[in-house]
Scaffold this motif. Structure first.
Motif, PDB file in Angstrom:
ATOM      1  N   THR A  27       0.710  -9.383  -0.173  1.00  0.00           N
ATOM      2  CA  THR A  27       1.804  -8.478   0.185  1.00  0.00           C
ATOM      3  C   THR A  27       1.283  -7.052   0.324  1.00  0.00           C
ATOM      4  O   THR A  27       1.601  -6.360   1.292  1.00  0.00           O
ATOM      5  CB  THR A  27       2.927  -8.524  -0.871  1.00  0.00           C
ATOM      6  OG1 THR A  27       3.412  -9.861  -0.969  1.00  0.00           O
ATOM      7  CG2 THR A  27       4.065  -7.591  -0.512  1.00  0.00           C
ATOM      8  N   HIS A  31       1.139  -6.458   4.243  1.00  0.00           N
ATOM      9  CA  HIS A  31       2.437  -5.884   4.618  1.00  0.00           C
ATOM     10  C   HIS A  31       2.544  -4.396   4.265  1.00  0.00           C
ATOM     11  O   HIS A  31       2.722  -3.570   5.141  1.00  0.00           O
ATOM     12  CB  HIS A  31       3.588  -6.647   3.962  1.00  0.00           C
ATOM     13  CG  HIS A  31       4.913  -6.018   4.263  1.00  0.00           C
ATOM     14  ND1 HIS A  31       5.420  -5.944   5.538  1.00  0.00           N
ATOM     15  CD2 HIS A  31       5.808  -5.392   3.467  1.00  0.00           C
ATOM     16  CE1 HIS A  31       6.579  -5.304   5.512  1.00  0.00           C
ATOM     17  NE2 HIS A  31       6.837  -4.956   4.260  1.00  0.00           N
ATOM     18  N   THR A 103       8.122  -4.673  -0.809  1.00  0.00           N
ATOM     19  CA  THR A 103       7.591  -3.474  -0.162  1.00  0.00           C
ATOM     20  C   THR A 103       8.036  -2.252  -0.950  1.00  0.00           C
ATOM     21  O   THR A 103       8.768  -2.366  -1.928  1.00  0.00           O
ATOM     22  CB  THR A 103       8.056  -3.360   1.311  1.00  0.00           C
ATOM     23  OG1 THR A 103       7.293  -2.366   1.988  1.00  0.00           O
ATOM     24  CG2 THR A 103       9.539  -3.066   1.424  1.00  0.00           C
TER      25      THR A 103
END
Length: 128
Positions: A27, A31, A103
């Motif tokens: 992640t 991302h 996020t």
């Protein structure tokens, strides 16, 4: 908790509302950083993400997830490189154990932070 060798997580911490919240390596690399390489504040804010999860000012339902499987942790941080106090918003998905950071973003304006489902955690209210 500290990352174990071979673990998919960079770290795992305890939040005020769940047993554990983790940041996956994938992640973070694919991302948070790679998908937003033009936004240098995401990398600058990384050292603060853990503490915002451990001791947030507020936690509230993420309005962009209608099933409420995600929450937002928020607190103010100071990034010396930016020379102002800004809000760090960390989105955490609650449908996994441990819960996982999806996020985060650094914001100078909180007008778009809608609290439609109510506040789940208020650090000042919970310390009285």
């Amino acid at each position: 908790m500290v990352n174990q060798s071979g673990s998919p997580y960079l770290w795992v911490v305890k939040s005020p509302i769940s047993s554990a919240v983790a940041l996956k390596r994938e992640t973070y690399n694919l991302h948070v950083i790679a998908d937003h390489c033009e936004d240098k504040t995401r990398a600058l804010a990384y050292p603060y993400v853990r503490s915002v999860i451990e001791t947030p000012r507020f936690i509230y339902l993420d309005p962009s997830h209608p099933t409420h499987d995600a929450v937002r942790y928020i607190d103010l941080i100071f990034l010396p490189e930016m020379q102002h106090i800004q809000a760090l918003v960390v989105i955490v998905e609650r449908d996994k154990e441990p819960n996982e950071v999806a996020t985060w973003m650094v914001k100078t304006n909180l007008k778009q932070e809608m609290v439609q489902g109510g506040i789940i955690y208020d650090s000042r209210a919970n310390n009285q």
